[in-house]
Design a protein around this motif. Structure first.
Motif, PDB file in Angstrom:
ATOM      1  N   UNK A   1       0.831  -1.206   0.000  1.00 11.34           N
ATOM      2  CA  UNK A   1       0.000   0.000   0.000  1.00 11.34           C
ATOM      3  C   UNK A   1       0.868   1.259   0.000  1.00 11.34           C
ATOM      4  N   UNK A   2       1.903   1.265   0.819  1.00 15.41           N
ATOM      5  CA  UNK A   2       2.773   2.438   0.908  1.00 15.41           C
ATOM      6  C   UNK A   2       3.498   2.680  -0.409  1.00 15.41           C
TER       7      UNK A   2
ATOM      8  N   UNK B   1       3.907   5.791  -5.445  1.00 17.13           N
ATOM      9  CA  UNK B   1       3.786   5.855  -6.902  1.00 17.13           C
ATOM     10  C   UNK B   1       2.711   6.842  -7.327  1.00 17.13           C
ATOM     11  N   UNK B   2       1.602   6.838  -6.607  1.00 22.94           N
ATOM     12  CA  UNK B   2       0.519   7.771  -6.924  1.00 22.94           C
ATOM     13  C   UNK B   2       0.997   9.213  -6.728  1.00 22.94           C
TER      14      UNK B   2
ATOM     15  N   UNK C   1       3.330  10.119  -9.667  1.00 23.08           N
ATOM     16  CA  UNK C   1       2.547  10.318 -10.890  1.00 23.08           C
ATOM     17  C   UNK C   1       1.790  11.640 -10.849  1.00 23.08           C
ATOM     18  N   UNK C   2       1.180  11.939  -9.708  1.00 26.52           N
ATOM     19  CA  UNK C   2       0.404  13.177  -9.583  1.00 26.52           C
ATOM     20  C   UNK C   2       1.306  14.406  -9.702  1.00 26.52           C
ATOM     21  N   UNK C   3       2.462  14.359  -9.069  1.00 32.47           N
ATOM     22  CA  UNK C   3       3.402  15.487  -9.132  1.00 32.47           C
ATOM     23  C   UNK C   3       3.901  15.658 -10.564  1.00 32.47           C
ATOM     24  N   UNK C   4       4.277  14.557 -11.196  1.00 36.46           N
ATOM     25  CA  UNK C   4       4.784  14.628 -12.568  1.00 36.46           C
ATOM     26  C   UNK C   4       3.732  15.181 -13.518  1.00 36.46           C
ATOM     27  N   UNK C   5       2.473  14.778 -13.326  1.00 40.06           N
ATOM     28  CA  UNK C   5       1.381  15.222 -14.194  1.00 40.06           C
ATOM     29  C   UNK C   5       0.811  16.577 -13.762  1.00 40.06           C
ATOM     30  N   UNK C   6       1.312  17.099 -12.635  1.00 38.03           N
ATOM     31  CA  UNK C   6       0.784  18.358 -12.075  1.00 38.03           C
ATOM     32  C   UNK C   6      -0.727  18.239 -11.834  1.00 38.03           C
ATOM     33  N   UNK C   7      -1.124  17.069 -11.330  1.00 38.82           N
ATOM     34  CA  UNK C   7      -2.523  16.751 -11.044  1.00 38.82           C
ATOM     35  C   UNK C   7      -2.828  17.145  -9.601  1.00 38.82           C
TER      36      UNK C   7
ATOM     37  N   UNK D   1      -5.330  13.929  -2.952  1.00 39.57           N
ATOM     38  CA  UNK D   1      -5.709  12.592  -2.496  1.00 39.57           C
ATOM     39  C   UNK D   1      -4.560  11.953  -1.721  1.00 39.57           C
ATOM     40  N   UNK D   2      -3.346  12.125  -2.223  1.00 40.18           N
ATOM     41  CA  UNK D   2      -2.169  11.600  -1.530  1.00 40.18           C
ATOM     42  C   UNK D   2      -1.976  12.328  -0.203  1.00 40.18           C
ATOM     43  N   UNK D   3      -2.109  13.656  -0.210  1.00 40.10           N
ATOM     44  CA  UNK D   3      -1.936  14.428   1.022  1.00 40.10           C
ATOM     45  C   UNK D   3      -2.977  14.027   2.067  1.00 40.10           C
TER      46      UNK D   3
END
Length: 193
Positions: free
Chosen positions: A15-16, A21-22, A25-31, A37-39
């Protein structure tokens, strides 16, 4: 979920790794939505302050980049678009953070930006008491205690990140602070010219 469930997740390497990874991915995509959601998950898991700060810093960099882009294109944020909603959330939370540190000028400026860039009447109007309070150097805790209807928050998912419901006393407050509000709105109008 119980505290035990969160502890189990925190101690689950798979899970961690998925969470890491999420985040990447979110940082790279500037999502912004993905970063939040990660925070939010990281907060619930009680992860290190260093990690939370890193994610929040990425969020702020991204939302202010998106704000600069919207301003340069003279576009509004569409609250029904998830990325725009989470961008508004990031900007708003930064304003609340500034206010909690008694940076009234910084908070006022952020709430002015939200007032003018949110393409949503309820959210835009909800910024008016924020602007008046910050402009008149009302402490954040006093604003919440005296003016925010904490017993009846706005349950609509879109508004759950913002203080939008106020006590009836807000009307008297707005009349009392009309001069400070007009001056703050005038500052922004002079910049628009």
């Amino acid at each position: 979920m119980t505290q035990e469930d969160f502890s189990d997740l925190k101690n689950n390497p798979e899970f961690m790794m998925q969470l890491k990874n999420k985040e990447e991915e979110a940082v790279k995509a500037k999502n912004v939505q993905g970063m939040y959601e990660v925070l939010d998950t990281s907060v619930m898991l009680d992860l290190s302050g260093e990690r939370l700060d890193r994610i929040y810093t990425e969020i702020l960099q991204t939302v202010f980049d998106r704000l600069a882009d919207k301003l340069s294109k003279e576009e509004f944020f569409d609250i029904n678009d998830p990325e725009d909603l989470y961008t508004l959330r990031g900007i708003y939370e930064h304003g609340i953070e500034r206010w909690s540190e008694d940076d009234f000028k910084g908070a006022k400026e952020i709430f002015l930006i939200l007032h003018y860039t949110a393409n949503d009447e309820l959210l835009s109007q909800a910024m008016m008491p924020h602007i008046a309070a910050a402009a008149s150097q009302t402490k954040l805790d006093d604003f919440i205690d005296d003016l925010v209807d904490t017993k009846n928050p706005n349950d609509h998912e879109i508004y759950s990140f913002f203080l939008t419901n106020f006590k009836p006393s807000v009307e008297g407050f707005m009349k009392e602070k009309a001069g400070a509000l007009e001056a703050a709105l005038g500052e922004l109008e002079s910049l628009k010219k």
